[in-house]
Design a protein around this motif. Structure first.
Motif, PDB file in Angstrom:
ATOM      1  N   ILE A 196      44.047-122.702  -3.035  1.00 40.14           N
ATOM      2  CA  ILE A 196      43.937-121.646  -2.022  1.00 40.14           C
ATOM      3  C   ILE A 196      42.642-121.891  -1.243  1.00 40.14           C
ATOM      4  N   PHE A 197      42.741-121.988   0.071  1.00 45.72           N
ATOM      5  CA  PHE A 197      41.561-122.297   0.877  1.00 45.72           C
ATOM      6  C   PHE A 197      40.667-121.055   1.044  1.00 45.72           C
ATOM      7  N   VAL A 198      41.227-119.960   1.529  1.00 43.40           N
ATOM      8  CA  VAL A 198      40.468-118.716   1.720  1.00 43.40           C
ATOM      9  C   VAL A 198      41.252-117.577   1.082  1.00 43.40           C
ATOM     10  N   PHE A 199      40.556-116.783   0.246  1.00 44.83           N
ATOM     11  CA  PHE A 199      41.245-115.718  -0.493  1.00 44.83           C
ATOM     12  C   PHE A 199      40.598-114.353  -0.248  1.00 44.83           C
ATOM     13  N   PHE A 200      41.463-113.345  -0.150  1.00 45.35           N
ATOM     14  CA  PHE A 200      41.005-111.951  -0.222  1.00 45.35           C
ATOM     15  C   PHE A 200      42.186-111.086  -0.625  1.00 45.35           C
ATOM     16  N   ARG A 201      41.918-110.201  -1.570  1.00 43.56           N
ATOM     17  CA  ARG A 201      42.899-109.193  -1.949  1.00 43.56           C
ATOM     18  C   ARG A 201      42.163-107.858  -2.006  1.00 43.56           C
TER      19      ARG A 201
END
Length: 466
Positions: free
Chosen positions: A284-289
């Motif tokens: 995953i290159f860029v993550f936000f949850r």
């Protein structure tokens, strides 16, 4: 009658006597050296021992002599000498730091034994000791078994007041309801100031509290309301351990404070690391949850996250480089462990638990919170392990992160993956060398001028140990 048998000759005496005769059986004259050889040997040995003692003890503080000033005949000898020198010093350092009691043996903290309605009764809700505000529980537990704890309040440098104010969860939204915080703390102070003399003699300046909420000791989740309420007058002279911190003047940090990280369960981190190693594959290159409104709601005249999260969602939700999720997922730590960059935008307050989770799981934190102050900068070199993006530049995130990935990402990851960073941001039930509670004690040791029993030895000793 037979003649009695004589005792046998002393063979040792016999041999010595034979050595004193020449081949003709005549006694030889002993030389001067032979007569006094024992005295010569004794004198030489004494001179050698005395000289060795003088050389050893003439070195100041009994330190090893510098290798650079020692004549060494060849490179192999140099390596051998250096290896021995470093091995010896490593052993000494290990002995001096292996026992967590030694690093702060002069610092003394008295922990008030308050009635359980101020703390342990709240633990009937298991969530109380595990949510992001649970540092108040973890620090209390760690101090109870710490070697800095004293049962004699008259020798204490600081007094810890264990009041859990974040464990009253709202039945409406499930979030901590801290409206009772002021009255609960005021009641605790009334109790200790009545039963003990220590609060009154300093006005509480050597008393320590935890305020692990959005805006610290202002005890409100909304900034405007927090500022309006301010820090209670009875806490303004004390030391506050708080998660809120900014690098500009703010009413909610206008008190002696130590900035601490939010609480993340070390057990959950350990489980995730075992299944997803820090140096493992990251797909995953860029993550936000997390919470991201498509149309931000105006609450009390203020937009959530200053609309930063809304901009992120609108611009990058369809971007294949970004893995953005708006709904909760119990196993989200596994997603962090698979990610290269983890977005850490502000919420209502600048700080976020994602900061700790990202560092602990080896994902480069991308901090989007203007003016944020970060915890334990003496232990965690934030500039080398994270990225900071201005709130106004959030719409440029894609290009910024692509540039970093193409230039110095490997260097940032190398710095980030040092286990000491994870250790410094996690609270444990027992104080461990370098962990979050250890860092708190390190900070308190620099504030001994707030203590009634002022001393200069603790701070100096700690600095030399670190």
């Amino acid at each position: 009658m037979a003649e009695p048998k004589r005792p046998s000759k002393n063979r040792g005496f016999y041999v010595r006597m034979r050595l004193l005769h020449n081949k003709n059986g005549r006694p030889q004259e002993r030389s001067l050296f032979y007569r006094y050889y024992k005295w010569v040997i004794w004198f030489s040995l004494s001179l050698y021992l005395f000289g060795s003692y003088f050389v050893t003890n003439n070195n100041p503080q009994n330190k090893p002599t510098s290798l650079s000033k020692t004549h060494v005949p060849n490179s192999e000898s140099t390596l051998a000498s250096r290896a021995l020198f470093e091995s010896t010093n490593a052993t000494l350092r290990q002995k001096s730091t292996s026992n967590s009691a030694g690093f702060l043996k002069n610092l003394k903290i008295f922990v008030y034994d308050l009635p359980p309605n101020y703390n342990t009764n709240w633990l009937s809700n298991e969530r109380c000791s595990k949510h992001l505000f649970a540092s108040e529980v973890a620090i209390h537990r760690a101090l109870l078994t710490s070697h800095v704890r004293t049962f004699d309040p008259y020798e204490a440098d600081f007094f810890f007041v264990p009041v859990y104010v974040s464990c009253n969860f709202s039945t409406i939204n499930g979030f901590p309801a801290i409206g009772h915080a002021r009255s609960l703390l005021a009641s605790a102070i009334q109790l200790i100031s009545t039963e003990y003399p220590f609060w009154n003699r300093t006005g509480g300046s050597d008393h320590v509290f935890v305020a692990s909420h959005d805006y610290g000791a202002c005890f409100h989740a909304m900034e405007e309301a927090a500022i309006a309420d301010g820090i209670p007058g009875f806490l303004k002279t004390s030391i506050i351990l708080q998660t809120f911190g900014v690098n500009y003047k703010h009413p909610c940090q206008d008190v002696e404070n130590v900035l601490i990280p939010p609480y993340i369960s070390p057990e959950s981190v350990q489980t995730t690391v075992e299944n997803f190693p820090v140096k493992g594959r990251r797909d995953i290159f860029v993550f936000f949850r997390g919470k991201m409104e498509v149309h931000p709601k105006n609450v009390s005249g203020r937009f959530y996250s200053k609309r930063v999260r809304t901009v992120i969602w609108r611009k990058y939700s369809a971007d294949r480089r970004f893995y953005l999720k708006r709904h909760r997922f119990a196993g989200y730590q596994s997603e962090i462990a698979r990610s290269v960059f983890c977005l850490c935008p502000l919420g209502w307050a600048p700080w976020s638990p994602r900061l700790v989770e990202s560092v602990a799981l080896g994902c480069v934190p991308v901090i989007i919170a203007d003016g944020i102050r970060l915890p334990f900068p003496s232990a965690v070199n934030w500039t080398e392990i994270s990225l900071t993006v201005a709130e106004r530049d959030v719409d440029k995130l894609g290009n910024i992160l692509e540039h970093v990935a193409a230039t110095n990402l490997s260097t940032i990851q190398h710095n980030l993956w040092d286990p000491k960073n994870r250790q410094a941001l996690l609270f444990h039930n027992r104080v461990g060398k370098g962990d979050a509670t250890w860092q708190v004690l390190h900070e308190l040791a620099q504030k001994l001028d707030k203590s009634y029993n002022r001393g200069s030895g603790v701070s100096a000793e700690l600095d030399s140990d670190t």
